[in-house]
Design a protein around this motif. Structure first.
Motif, short mmCIF file in Angstrom:
data_model
loop_
_atom_site.label_atom_id
_atom_site.label_comp_id
_atom_site.label_asym_id
_atom_site.label_seq_id
_atom_site.Cartn_x
_atom_site.Cartn_y
_atom_site.Cartn_z
N GLU A 192 0.82 -1.21 0.00
CA GLU A 192 0.00 0.00 0.00
C GLU A 192 0.86 1.27 0.00
OE1 GLU A 192 -2.85 0.34 -0.82
OE2 GLU A 192 -3.67 2.16 0.04
N LEU B 1 0.78 4.10 -2.95
CA LEU B 1 0.51 5.52 -2.68
C LEU B 1 1.68 6.41 -3.12
CD1 LEU B 1 -1.21 5.53 0.81
CD2 LEU B 1 -2.20 6.22 -1.37
N ARG C 58 -1.07 8.95 3.83
CA ARG C 58 -2.52 9.05 3.60
C ARG C 58 -3.09 10.38 4.03
NH1 ARG C 58 -4.77 3.34 5.87
NH2 ARG C 58 -4.71 2.21 3.90
N ASP C 59 -2.70 10.78 5.25
CA ASP C 59 -3.35 11.94 5.84
C ASP C 59 -2.41 12.55 6.88
OD1 ASP C 59 -5.22 13.75 6.60
OD2 ASP C 59 -6.35 12.37 7.89
#
Ligand code: 13P
Length: 360
Positions: A56, A60, A330-331
């Motif tokens: 993952e 990303l 991600r964030d």
């Protein structure tokens, strides 16, 4: 392998990943295990648990155009699973400066991520573990440097790269473990102030017989653990068994350790030299430094090596896990995005540029 290594970190299980298929996970787990080359410590079950995270993160990174830099002391799942560049602090600062990507994720301690921001101020620099400090960097403030400059006016101030951006902004030139002697030899004058590593400052004084080195009192909590006496004991016991031991140490160690060493250098120099000697038949090494260097030697050598003695783990370097990297990609939280004052960046940049200039 005779060396005592810390346990491989298990995922904390606090972050969701998409459902990758069984075959994708199996293929990724085998890739990780083959790259890390320590099948007992990093067994297939552990690599299967890590595989969804590395898959993952790599997805990303591609999607967002992120360049992922990791220092050699990061764990092997980060180094061999997701990093685009792994090296010592000098090479990584150049890679951060030269990377074409607009976002850099720096898996390491805070001062290294700050350095990336100083050399590439228009890029976004993500640092997954804002609490990951360094005993050298945290042991000196900008005010300490200002006080030294007031006490010794006109004397050039050299800072080791293991310092905050605010400290670099007060110094004339930055150095790393791979270039500190070379750069200081090139400085004008017969005196210099060296901050913050007292051991490195002492080696510098020995190397520069025609200059006086005024040394600050900091030390690395990892490398300060080693003593010449411990190394002599290991070497004597290896001699008794007919083992031809090559001792390699990092210049953050004390002088009596360096005296007992066959090779002294940065994390990258030690790794490269061990690989070079291994390719010529040397098998027994003692790596007197953080455990990450041993992980890299084991992963990158084609030979069956004996790493003797005990490495020491840096708790700050090892506080980053794959899950922190995934979360920051991600964030990112506000404290995971490196922000520095423009005037600090400008002054600290001069200090780093002077290092690059003197290395040309
Ligand atoms: P290197 O530049 O040798 O990688 O050193 C950085 C560091 O912090 C060593 O403890």
């Amino acid at each position: 392998m005779v060396i005592e290594m810390p346990e491989a970190p298990l995922p904390r299980g606090k972050i969701e990943t998409p459902a990758y298929s069984g075959s994708e996970i199996e293929e990724e787990a085998l890739r990780l295990q083959e790259a890390i080359k320590q099948p007992m410590r990093w067994d297939l079950e552990l690599c299967r648990a890590l595989a969804p995270l590395t898959l993952e993160i790599n997805r990303l990174k591609r999607e967002q155009g992120v360049f992922l830099i990791a220092h050699s002391y990061q764990t092997p799942d980060i180094v061999y699973g997701v990093a685009d560049s792994v090296a010592d602090s000098y090479s990584l600062s150049k890679d951060a400066r030269d990377a074409p990507q607009q976002t850099i994720l720096f898996s390491s301690v805070r001062f290294m991520a700050e350095t990336a921001k100083i050399v590439s101020p228009h890029k976004t620099v993500l640092h997954p573990s804002p609490e990951a400090g360094c005993s050298l960097s945290d042991g000196i403030s900008a005010q300490d440097v200002i006080d030294l400059k007031e006490a010794h006016p006109g004397v050039p101030v050299v800072c080791y790269i293991n310092t905050s951006a605010a400290v670099k902004a007060e110094c004339d030139v930055c150095v790393t473990s791979s270039n500190y002697i070379k750069i200081c030899e090139r400085l004008p004058g017969d005196r210099l102030i060296f901050v913050p590593d007292r051991f490195m400052g002492k080696h510098l004084q020995t190397a520069l017989s025609d200059k006086e080195v005024l040394v600050y009192g900091g030390e690395c909590e990892v490398h300060a653990n080693f003593t010449g006496e411990k190394i002599r004991t290991w070497r004597n016991s290896m001699d008794d068994h007919g083992v031809d031991l090559v001792v390699m140490s990092h210049p953050e160690c004390d002088a009596d350790v360096l005296e007992e060493s066959d090779v002294v250098g940065s994390s990258e120099i030690l790794k490269d030299e061990a690989l070079r000697m291994a390719s010529k038949g040397q098998r027994d090494f003692m790596l007197v430094t953080e455990c990450g260097t041993a992980d890299r030697v084991l992963a990158e050598s084609d030979e069956d090596l004996n790493l003797i003695g005990a490495c020491v783990m840096c708790r700050h370097m090892k506080s980053t896990q794959l899950e922190d990297i995934l979360q920051a990609l991600r964030d990112p939280r506000a404290d995971q995005v490196i922000e520095l004052d423009a005037d600090v960046i400008e002054s600290a940049r001069m200090c780093l540029d002077e290092m690059f200039r003197l290395m040309d």
